[in-house]
Scaffold this motif. Sequence first.
Motif, PDB file in Angstrom:
ATOM      1  N   TYR A 248       0.846  -1.205   0.000  1.00 54.78           N
ATOM      2  CA  TYR A 248       0.000   0.000   0.000  1.00 54.78           C
ATOM      3  C   TYR A 248       0.879   1.253   0.000  1.00 54.78           C
ATOM      4  CZ  TYR A 248      -3.585   3.377   1.208  1.00 54.78           C
ATOM      5  OH  TYR A 248      -4.421   4.461   1.180  1.00 54.78           O
ATOM      6  N   LYS A 249       1.913   1.260   0.823  1.00 55.77           N
ATOM      7  CA  LYS A 249       2.774   2.433   0.945  1.00 55.77           C
ATOM      8  C   LYS A 249       3.456   2.758  -0.378  1.00 55.77           C
ATOM      9  CE  LYS A 249       6.638   4.256   3.688  1.00 55.77           C
ATOM     10  NZ  LYS A 249       7.603   3.941   4.778  1.00 55.77           N
ATOM     11  N   ASP A 250       3.966   1.729  -1.064  1.00 59.83           N
ATOM     12  CA  ASP A 250       4.657   1.944  -2.336  1.00 59.83           C
ATOM     13  C   ASP A 250       3.702   2.459  -3.410  1.00 59.83           C
ATOM     14  OD1 ASP A 250       7.141   1.165  -1.399  1.00 59.83           O
ATOM     15  OD2 ASP A 250       6.809  -0.939  -1.867  1.00 59.83           O
ATOM     16  N   VAL A 251       2.501   1.871  -3.463  1.00 58.28           N
ATOM     17  CA  VAL A 251       1.517   2.281  -4.465  1.00 58.28           C
ATOM     18  C   VAL A 251       1.091   3.731  -4.228  1.00 58.28           C
ATOM     19  CG1 VAL A 251      -0.814   1.887  -5.343  1.00 58.28           C
ATOM     20  CG2 VAL A 251       0.685  -0.058  -4.880  1.00 58.28           C
ATOM     21  N   ALA A 252       0.841   4.086  -2.962  1.00 58.23           N
ATOM     22  CA  ALA A 252       0.424   5.455  -2.628  1.00 58.23           C
ATOM     23  C   ALA A 252       1.520   6.459  -2.963  1.00 58.23           C
ATOM     24  CB  ALA A 252       0.054   5.538  -1.151  1.00 58.23           C
ATOM     25  N   LEU A 253       2.773   6.103  -2.684  1.00 57.37           N
ATOM     26  CA  LEU A 253       3.891   7.002  -2.966  1.00 57.37           C
ATOM     27  C   LEU A 253       4.045   7.216  -4.464  1.00 57.37           C
ATOM     28  CD1 LEU A 253       6.170   8.597  -1.661  1.00 57.37           C
ATOM     29  CD2 LEU A 253       7.615   6.574  -1.818  1.00 57.37           C
ATOM     30  N   ARG A 254       3.918   6.129  -5.217  1.00 60.91           N
ATOM     31  CA  ARG A 254       4.043   6.249  -6.676  1.00 60.91           C
ATOM     32  C   ARG A 254       2.881   7.071  -7.248  1.00 60.91           C
ATOM     33  NH1 ARG A 254       7.233   3.960 -10.411  1.00 60.91           N
ATOM     34  NH2 ARG A 254       6.445   3.821 -12.538  1.00 60.91           N
ATOM     35  N   ALA A 255       1.687   6.912  -6.667  1.00 65.94           N
ATOM     36  CA  ALA A 255       0.524   7.675  -7.116  1.00 65.94           C
ATOM     37  C   ALA A 255       0.772   9.176  -6.955  1.00 65.94           C
ATOM     38  CB  ALA A 255      -0.714   7.248  -6.348  1.00 65.94           C
ATOM     39  N   ALA A 256       1.370   9.559  -5.824  1.00 68.74           N
ATOM     40  CA  ALA A 256       1.673  10.979  -5.585  1.00 68.74           C
ATOM     41  C   ALA A 256       2.675  11.500  -6.611  1.00 68.74           C
ATOM     42  CB  ALA A 256       2.216  11.156  -4.168  1.00 68.74           C
ATOM     43  N   GLU A 257       3.632  10.670  -6.993  1.00 66.80           N
ATOM     44  CA  GLU A 257       4.640  11.076  -7.971  1.00 66.80           C
ATOM     45  C   GLU A 257       4.049  11.219  -9.374  1.00 66.80           C
ATOM     46  OE1 GLU A 257       7.463   7.974  -7.549  1.00 66.80           O
ATOM     47  OE2 GLU A 257       8.432   8.840  -5.768  1.00 66.80           O
ATOM     48  N   ASN A 258       2.914  10.550  -9.613  1.00 69.86           N
ATOM     49  CA  ASN A 258       2.297  10.574 -10.940  1.00 69.86           C
ATOM     50  C   ASN A 258       1.412  11.798 -11.169  1.00 69.86           C
ATOM     51  OD1 ASN A 258       3.426   8.120 -11.689  1.00 69.86           O
ATOM     52  ND2 ASN A 258       1.697   6.934 -10.932  1.00 69.86           N
ATOM     53  N   ALA A 259       1.245  12.636 -10.163  1.00 72.40           N
ATOM     54  CA  ALA A 259       0.291  13.743 -10.236  1.00 72.40           C
ATOM     55  C   ALA A 259       0.513  14.633 -11.461  1.00 72.40           C
ATOM     56  CB  ALA A 259       0.354  14.581  -8.960  1.00 72.40           C
ATOM     57  N   ASP A 260       1.754  15.011 -11.729  1.00 71.62           N
ATOM     58  CA  ASP A 260       2.037  15.898 -12.861  1.00 71.62           C
ATOM     59  C   ASP A 260       1.744  15.222 -14.192  1.00 71.62           C
ATOM     60  OD1 ASP A 260       2.784  17.955 -11.202  1.00 71.62           O
ATOM     61  OD2 ASP A 260       4.930  17.506 -11.302  1.00 71.62           O
ATOM     62  N   ILE A 261       2.065  13.919 -14.286  1.00 71.19           N
ATOM     63  CA  ILE A 261       1.812  13.175 -15.527  1.00 71.19           C
ATOM     64  C   ILE A 261       0.326  13.169 -15.843  1.00 71.19           C
ATOM     65  CG2 ILE A 261       1.927  10.895 -16.619  1.00 71.19           C
ATOM     66  CD1 ILE A 261       4.424  10.343 -14.955  1.00 71.19           C
ATOM     67  N   ILE A 262      -0.482  12.882 -14.824  1.00 74.23           N
ATOM     68  CA  ILE A 262      -1.932  12.812 -15.014  1.00 74.23           C
ATOM     69  C   ILE A 262      -2.510  14.185 -15.329  1.00 74.23           C
ATOM     70  CG2 ILE A 262      -4.116  12.287 -13.849  1.00 74.23           C
ATOM     71  CD1 ILE A 262      -2.569  10.091 -12.347  1.00 74.23           C
ATOM     72  N   LYS A 263      -2.001  15.209 -14.664  1.00 71.48           N
ATOM     73  CA  LYS A 263      -2.481  16.570 -14.907  1.00 71.48           C
ATOM     74  C   LYS A 263      -2.237  16.978 -16.355  1.00 71.48           C
ATOM     75  CE  LYS A 263      -2.167  21.297 -13.096  1.00 71.48           C
ATOM     76  NZ  LYS A 263      -1.507  22.165 -12.081  1.00 71.48           N
ATOM     77  N   ARG A 264      -1.047  16.679 -16.863  1.00 77.48           N
ATOM     78  CA  ARG A 264      -0.726  17.015 -18.258  1.00 77.48           C
ATOM     79  C   ARG A 264      -1.583  16.203 -19.225  1.00 77.48           C
ATOM     80  NH1 ARG A 264       4.666  16.808 -16.358  1.00 77.48           N
ATOM     81  NH2 ARG A 264       4.913  14.746 -17.310  1.00 77.48           N
ATOM     82  N   HIS A 265      -1.789  14.939 -18.886  1.00 78.83           N
ATOM     83  CA  HIS A 265      -2.587  14.068 -19.749  1.00 78.83           C
ATOM     84  C   HIS A 265      -4.022  14.569 -19.848  1.00 78.83           C
ATOM     85  CE1 HIS A 265      -3.586  10.357 -21.812  1.00 78.83           C
ATOM     86  NE2 HIS A 265      -4.619  10.185 -21.006  1.00 78.83           N
ATOM     87  N   CYS A 266      -4.605  14.937 -18.717  1.00 80.12           N
ATOM     88  CA  CYS A 266      -6.003  15.382 -18.681  1.00 80.12           C
ATOM     89  C   CYS A 266      -6.192  16.790 -19.257  1.00 80.12           C
ATOM     90  CB  CYS A 266      -6.530  15.326 -17.248  1.00 80.12           C
ATOM     91  SG  CYS A 266      -6.690  13.646 -16.602  1.00 80.12           S
ATOM     92  N   ALA A 267      -5.089  17.500 -19.471  1.00 78.49           N
ATOM     93  CA  ALA A 267      -5.179  18.846 -20.051  1.00 78.49           C
ATOM     94  C   ALA A 267      -5.240  18.811 -21.573  1.00 78.49           C
ATOM     95  CB  ALA A 267      -3.979  19.691 -19.608  1.00 78.49           C
ATOM     96  N   SER A 268      -5.167  17.603 -22.144  1.00 82.79           N
ATOM     97  CA  SER A 268      -5.162  17.465 -23.603  1.00 82.79           C
ATOM     98  C   SER A 268      -6.541  17.778 -24.192  1.00 82.79           C
ATOM     99  CB  SER A 268      -4.761  16.035 -23.994  1.00 82.79           C
ATOM    100  OG  SER A 268      -5.039  15.789 -25.353  1.00 82.79           O
ATOM    101  N   PRO A 269      -6.654  18.795 -25.049  1.00 81.76           N
ATOM    102  CA  PRO A 269      -7.940  19.111 -25.683  1.00 81.76           C
ATOM    103  C   PRO A 269      -8.460  17.948 -26.526  1.00 81.76           C
ATOM    104  CG  PRO A 269      -6.370  20.919 -25.954  1.00 81.76           C
ATOM    105  CD  PRO A 269      -5.602  19.748 -25.442  1.00 81.76           C
ATOM    106  N   LYS A 270      -7.545  17.196 -27.146  1.00 79.07           N
ATOM    107  CA  LYS A 270      -7.948  16.069 -27.980  1.00 79.07           C
ATOM    108  C   LYS A 270      -8.615  14.985 -27.141  1.00 79.07           C
ATOM    109  CE  LYS A 270      -6.198  12.725 -31.339  1.00 79.07           C
ATOM    110  NZ  LYS A 270      -5.003  12.219 -32.072  1.00 79.07           N
ATOM    111  N   LEU A 271      -8.039  14.703 -25.974  1.00 76.13           N
ATOM    112  CA  LEU A 271      -8.620  13.699 -25.091  1.00 76.13           C
ATOM    113  C   LEU A 271     -10.014  14.123 -24.637  1.00 76.13           C
ATOM    114  CD1 LEU A 271      -8.448  11.121 -23.365  1.00 76.13           C
ATOM    115  CD2 LEU A 271      -7.294  12.473 -21.603  1.00 76.13           C
TER     116      LEU A 271
END
Length: 434
Positions: A248-271
């Motif tokens: 759980y700890k590793d998954v949660a930590l990795r999720a926090a590190e992914n925040a910028d990736i997801i933010k950029r992905h969801c900002a795509s007008p095409k998506l």
Amino acid sequence: MVIKISKTCTVEGVVEYNTRKVEEGKAKILSSSLISSKSDAELTWDDIVAGFQARIVQNHRTRNTMTHISVNPDPKEALSDDLLTKIAEDYLEQLGYGDQPYIVVKHEDIDREHVHIVVCNIDAQGQKVNDAFEKKRSNDIRKGLETKYHLLKAEEQRTNRRYAVQKANVAKGNHFAQIRDIGGALVSEYAYGSVNEYRTLLEAHNIVAHTVGDVKSGTAELLYGIGQEDFVAPPILGKQFAEIGMTYKDVALRAAENADIIKRHCASPKLKQVMQGLMALDSLDDLQKQSGRLGLSIQFRQAEDGRVYGATVVDYKKKVVFKASALGREFSARHWQKFFDLAPVQDREDVADKMTAGDSLADGVAVKEESGAAEAGVTFEVGRYDHAFRDEPTFDGIDDLIYQGSLIDTSAWSGGGSGYRPDKKKRKKKKRNI
């Protein structure tokens, strides 16, 4: 050719993932650099980890000290080992890792041969290798390599099915190995923003994971099993997969590190435009078919009466998992309700990430709330007996249930396969008031 890059701090886990395949005869080491004086064929897990650690100890500030790269030629291309090695080493040199300790491993465990590269991010001076704009640079290098070696271009490959991680299958047996291989690939290759989103990703691959314990105190853990909503076999604690980052700890930590990736992905007008088109469809069947053709999967959370309270999107092409509402309010749960012919309900996507009353663990094992208790707690109900866990999750208590045969700890297995046979000689019977 498709190339995926991920970062990790668990050198032992990422090396184990590759060397285990070699030991099973499903992979072989094509090349290595600055690891050991031994030949590539003689390298062991200990040799490779020691080679990487010699660099890592020079830098105590950098957390993600390792880079894990998968290089995937089109399955129609039959590339020789020598050519695969040249491509991998050429790629590393151009990306700036040519002078770093690395191994190149060819995997042959599925219907397409592909290469995994494990490389250290700490240079000979103890400094972190510059990885600024690394994914953009990688994409540019990939295009150059496709031209240089006359490879099929990534844009021409139909990747949404070929490169999908396989689903767990109860009939195959050896549930532990299936969960380890599939869960390990998902945890390292996909970007997800929360533990719940990782759990949704697992569910799409026929693996269920429940959270037990207290998240706030940092003592939560995941219980894994094969199935849909419930386990079809006794669950396995996440600590069994600690080396590949599935606690759980590793998954949660990795999720926090992914925040910028997801933010950029969801900002795509095409998506957003694609999702608007899907939402405009008239039926759930059409939604599933069209999203599948686009390499997307939309997973819904529903209450017992069928009302939607959450929608999570898995983008298999980009390997990103995100809440649909991250694209905008018009994609929140209540707007998907039309596909289920029910009245809209208040969104409840931010429910606390913990087990609640009614969650099922396994056959004969249920969780319910204690009423009138001085402090909130969780009760495991096994047969006619209740086992209450209060305060923080007592893994000693869970261990007692394991001893009784209700939950299975795979460290005590006396054999493999799909049969769960605890070796009771390895456990000492303890008397506790649970």
